[in-house]
Design a protein around this motif. Structure first.
Motif, PDB file in Angstrom:
ATOM      1  N   HIS A 127       0.838  -1.210   0.000  1.00 25.48           N
ATOM      2  CA  HIS A 127       0.000   0.000   0.000  1.00 25.48           C
ATOM      3  C   HIS A 127       0.870   1.257   0.000  1.00 25.48           C
ATOM      4  CE1 HIS A 127      -3.184   2.819   1.142  1.00 25.48           C
ATOM      5  NE2 HIS A 127      -2.401   3.221   2.140  1.00 25.48           N
ATOM      6  N   ASN A 128       1.931   1.255   0.818  1.00 25.23           N
ATOM      7  CA  ASN A 128       2.828   2.413   0.900  1.00 25.23           C
ATOM      8  C   ASN A 128       3.593   2.625  -0.403  1.00 25.23           C
ATOM      9  OD1 ASN A 128       1.988   2.763   3.508  1.00 25.23           O
ATOM     10  ND2 ASN A 128       3.779   1.814   4.451  1.00 25.23           N
ATOM     11  N   GLN A 129       4.034   1.528  -1.016  1.00 27.21           N
ATOM     12  CA  GLN A 129       4.760   1.626  -2.285  1.00 27.21           C
ATOM     13  C   GLN A 129       3.869   2.201  -3.381  1.00 27.21           C
ATOM     14  OE1 GLN A 129       6.160  -2.387  -2.873  1.00 27.21           O
ATOM     15  NE2 GLN A 129       7.982  -2.095  -1.606  1.00 27.21           N
ATOM     16  N   GLU A 130       2.625   1.734  -3.429  1.00 17.47           N
ATOM     17  CA  GLU A 130       1.679   2.246  -4.429  1.00 17.47           C
ATOM     18  C   GLU A 130       1.394   3.729  -4.205  1.00 17.47           C
ATOM     19  OE1 GLU A 130      -1.702  -0.293  -4.048  1.00 17.47           O
ATOM     20  OE2 GLU A 130      -0.828  -1.919  -5.241  1.00 17.47           O
ATOM     21  N   LYS A 131       1.350   4.114  -2.939  1.00 24.37           N
ATOM     22  CA  LYS A 131       1.093   5.519  -2.593  1.00 24.37           C
ATOM     23  C   LYS A 131       2.259   6.406  -3.040  1.00 24.37           C
ATOM     24  CE  LYS A 131      -0.617   8.203   1.333  1.00 24.37           C
ATOM     25  NZ  LYS A 131      -0.873   8.183   2.798  1.00 24.37           N
ATOM     26  N   ILE A 132       3.507   5.900  -2.823  1.00 26.60           N
ATOM     27  CA  ILE A 132       4.704   6.657  -3.215  1.00 26.60           C
ATOM     28  C   ILE A 132       4.788   6.771  -4.740  1.00 26.60           C
ATOM     29  CG2 ILE A 132       7.241   6.572  -3.287  1.00 26.60           C
ATOM     30  CD1 ILE A 132       7.057   5.249  -0.452  1.00 26.60           C
ATOM     31  N   LEU A 133       4.517   5.651  -5.430  1.00 30.40           N
ATOM     32  CA  LEU A 133       4.557   5.658  -6.894  1.00 30.40           C
ATOM     33  C   LEU A 133       3.472   6.546  -7.487  1.00 30.40           C
ATOM     34  CD1 LEU A 133       5.208   1.861  -7.564  1.00 30.40           C
ATOM     35  CD2 LEU A 133       6.804   3.740  -7.972  1.00 30.40           C
ATOM     36  N   GLY A 134       2.363   6.692  -6.793  1.00 32.99           N
ATOM     37  CA  GLY A 134       1.244   7.486  -7.295  1.00 32.99           C
ATOM     38  C   GLY A 134       1.449   8.980  -7.130  1.00 32.99           C
ATOM     39  N   GLN A 135       2.316   9.401  -6.173  1.00 32.88           N
ATOM     40  CA  GLN A 135       2.507  10.827  -5.889  1.00 32.88           C
ATOM     41  C   GLN A 135       3.121  11.611  -7.044  1.00 32.88           C
ATOM     42  OE1 GLN A 135       4.669  10.899  -2.196  1.00 32.88           O
ATOM     43  NE2 GLN A 135       2.802  10.876  -0.956  1.00 32.88           N
ATOM     44  N   PRO A 136       4.243  11.136  -7.661  1.00 36.74           N
ATOM     45  CA  PRO A 136       4.825  11.904  -8.779  1.00 36.74           C
ATOM     46  C   PRO A 136       3.876  12.003  -9.963  1.00 36.74           C
ATOM     47  CG  PRO A 136       6.370  10.269  -7.962  1.00 36.74           C
ATOM     48  CD  PRO A 136       5.044   9.986  -7.341  1.00 36.74           C
ATOM     49  N   GLN A 137       3.110  10.928 -10.221  1.00 38.78           N
ATOM     50  CA  GLN A 137       2.175  10.925 -11.333  1.00 38.78           C
ATOM     51  C   GLN A 137       1.106  11.997 -11.147  1.00 38.78           C
ATOM     52  OE1 GLN A 137       0.700   6.928 -11.563  1.00 38.78           O
ATOM     53  NE2 GLN A 137       2.662   6.070 -12.218  1.00 38.78           N
ATOM     54  N   THR A 138       0.605  12.095  -9.903  1.00 37.38           N
ATOM     55  CA  THR A 138      -0.417  13.105  -9.582  1.00 37.38           C
ATOM     56  C   THR A 138       0.144  14.510  -9.768  1.00 37.38           C
ATOM     57  OG1 THR A 138      -1.302  11.569  -7.961  1.00 37.38           O
ATOM     58  CG2 THR A 138      -2.071  13.818  -7.820  1.00 37.38           C
ATOM     59  N   SER A 139       1.416  14.677  -9.308  1.00 32.57           N
ATOM     60  CA  SER A 139       2.073  15.986  -9.402  1.00 32.57           C
ATOM     61  C   SER A 139       2.279  16.386 -10.866  1.00 32.57           C
ATOM     62  CB  SER A 139       3.417  15.922  -8.668  1.00 32.57           C
ATOM     63  OG  SER A 139       4.097  17.129  -8.811  1.00 32.57           O
ATOM     64  N   ASN A 140       2.736  15.431 -11.706  1.00 33.87           N
ATOM     65  CA  ASN A 140       2.964  15.704 -13.125  1.00 33.87           C
ATOM     66  C   ASN A 140       1.661  16.057 -13.839  1.00 33.87           C
ATOM     67  OD1 ASN A 140       5.666  15.204 -12.867  1.00 33.87           O
ATOM     68  ND2 ASN A 140       5.521  13.034 -13.434  1.00 33.87           N
ATOM     69  N   THR A 141       0.579  15.359 -13.464  1.00 32.07           N
ATOM     70  CA  THR A 141      -0.719  15.612 -14.079  1.00 32.07           C
ATOM     71  C   THR A 141      -1.181  17.033 -13.799  1.00 32.07           C
ATOM     72  OG1 THR A 141      -1.288  13.300 -13.742  1.00 32.07           O
ATOM     73  CG2 THR A 141      -3.103  14.770 -14.241  1.00 32.07           C
ATOM     74  N   ARG A 142      -0.952  17.485 -12.537  1.00 33.05           N
ATOM     75  CA  ARG A 142      -1.369  18.836 -12.151  1.00 33.05           C
ATOM     76  C   ARG A 142      -0.576  19.897 -12.925  1.00 33.05           C
ATOM     77  NH1 ARG A 142      -1.803  18.095  -5.550  1.00 33.05           N
ATOM     78  NH2 ARG A 142      -3.808  16.993  -5.536  1.00 33.05           N
ATOM     79  N   GLN A 143       0.771  19.629 -13.087  1.00 30.81           N
ATOM     80  CA  GLN A 143       1.610  20.586 -13.813  1.00 30.81           C
ATOM     81  C   GLN A 143       1.160  20.700 -15.279  1.00 30.81           C
ATOM     82  OE1 GLN A 143       5.652  19.314 -13.255  1.00 30.81           O
ATOM     83  NE2 GLN A 143       5.689  19.868 -11.086  1.00 30.81           N
TER      84      GLN A 143
END
Length: 352
Positions: free
Chosen positions: A332-348
């Motif tokens: 769960h923690n690994q998926e959360k960490i991997l999901g953070q940069p993707q979310t950030s890139n999408t917002r940019q």
């Protein structure tokens, strides 16, 4: 800088809180699985050898020991009067038919009240200590589980010991919580705070060697099975087998101390039931000498098969549930960490 608070530092991919949740769920799962087996065993024993009034027996479901004082037929004790059972399966069927499914989990609440905090402290401390010791011990890192298991057991047993004393008194005497508070207050005034840790010595003599051997053998067996089956991460089956094997070895080696502790628990419970608690039983080694004099050396290994039948599955269920919980949170923690940069890139991208 964001206004969000930082998450607690992760250890081996999971946080200490997640470790606690994993060990807590493991204790609950173990209690749910093993308690019915011990309830049936006690009922079968009571049928063959009825317990007279004032006598005690020790009820243990693989996680905790419970002293039960036999009283008259009108008592509201969790165990029922002996039935007419022809065997284990017959006992299961008749208990469910005549008393309902819930009767198989009689005595579960006191188990959970004690086992959950004890298990949470014990398993979380072990993981934290083992990781720290592996780094410090260098070439002798393989021995870290042995030392970490022993220290973790000393810590958890010391913290839980006052609760153990309170629970024993509640089980051995019918009294309200107000009367119990007064009794503990008078004991502390008369004998000091040390009286709350009475009986800790025999507990440590049995549980500390058990924990040291259990964790050492568990880690070695787990590594061996992972290598043998070319598995990068231990599977549920590997942890289950490793827990059963290590629990069996540790229970056989420490059985003499378990026999002594059980006998002292029963004697103390009977003395308390008769209001003779001042006449406490002698030391662990005195009881051991008495057992050898009465029953010979084999007397120290009495009940080896019932103990194995109970401890092996309890250890296997507990450790595999705990490891499964840790693996779940780690993923769960690994998926959360991997999901953070993707979310950030999408917002940019959206902003551009």
């Amino acid at each position: 800088m964001s206004g969000q608070s930082a998450a607690p530092p992760a250890f081996n991919g999971i946080t200490p809180v997640q470790q606690m949740v994993a060990s807590c769920s493991g204790a609950i799962v173990t209690s749910l699985f093993v308690t019915p087996l011990d309830v049936v065993k006690i009922r079968l024993q009571a049928q063959k050898n009825p317990f007279p009034k004032g006598k005690c027996f020790v009820y243990c479901n693989g996680l905790m020991d419970h002293i039960c004082v036999c009283e008259n037929g009108n008592s509201k004790a969790w165990y029922k009067a002996p039935g007419h059972f022809s065997g284990t399966l017959d006992a299961f069927v008749k208990i469910i038919r005549h008393e309902g499914m819930a009767a198989l989990w009689s005595g579960l609440p006191p188990t959970l009240v004690m086992a959950v905090p004890a298990t949470v402290i014990y398993f979380t401390c072990y993981d934290q200590l083992c990781a720290a010791l592996r780094v410090r011990m260098g070439d002798r890192a393989q021995e870290a589980p042995l030392l970490a298991g022993a220290i973790a057991r000393v810590g958890s047993a010391t913290v839980i010991s006052p609760l153990e004393l309170i629970r024993t008194k509640l089980q051995s005497q019918k009294q309200s919580y107000g009367e119990l508070t007064q009794l503990i207050r008078s004991a502390v005034e008369a004998e000091g705070w040390r009286s709350l840790w009475r009986g800790l010595g025999p507990t440590l003599l049995r549980d500390v060697p058990f924990s040291a051997m259990y964790w050492y053998n568990y880690e070695r067996t787990k590594s061996f099975l992972c290598e043998r089956y070319d598995s990068r991460e231990p599977t549920f089956t590997i942890t289950f087998i490793s827990g059963a094997v290590s629990g069996s070895i540790a229970s056989i080696v420490t059985l003499p101390f378990d026999v002594v502790k059980t006998r002292r628990q029963v004697e103390l419970g009977e003395l308390q039931a008769k209001n003779l608690s001042g006449q406490a039983s002698s030391s662990t080694f005195s009881v051991m000498r008495r057992i050898v004099a009465q029953d010979g050396f084999p007397g120290l290994f009495a009940g080896i098969f019932p103990r194995l039948i109970k401890v092996a599955p309890a250890c296997a269920i507990m450790i595999s549930s705990y490891e499964f919980g840790k693996a779940f949170f780690r993923k769960h923690n690994q998926e959360k960490i991997l999901g953070q940069p993707q979310t950030s890139n999408t917002r940019q991208t959206e902003q551009h």
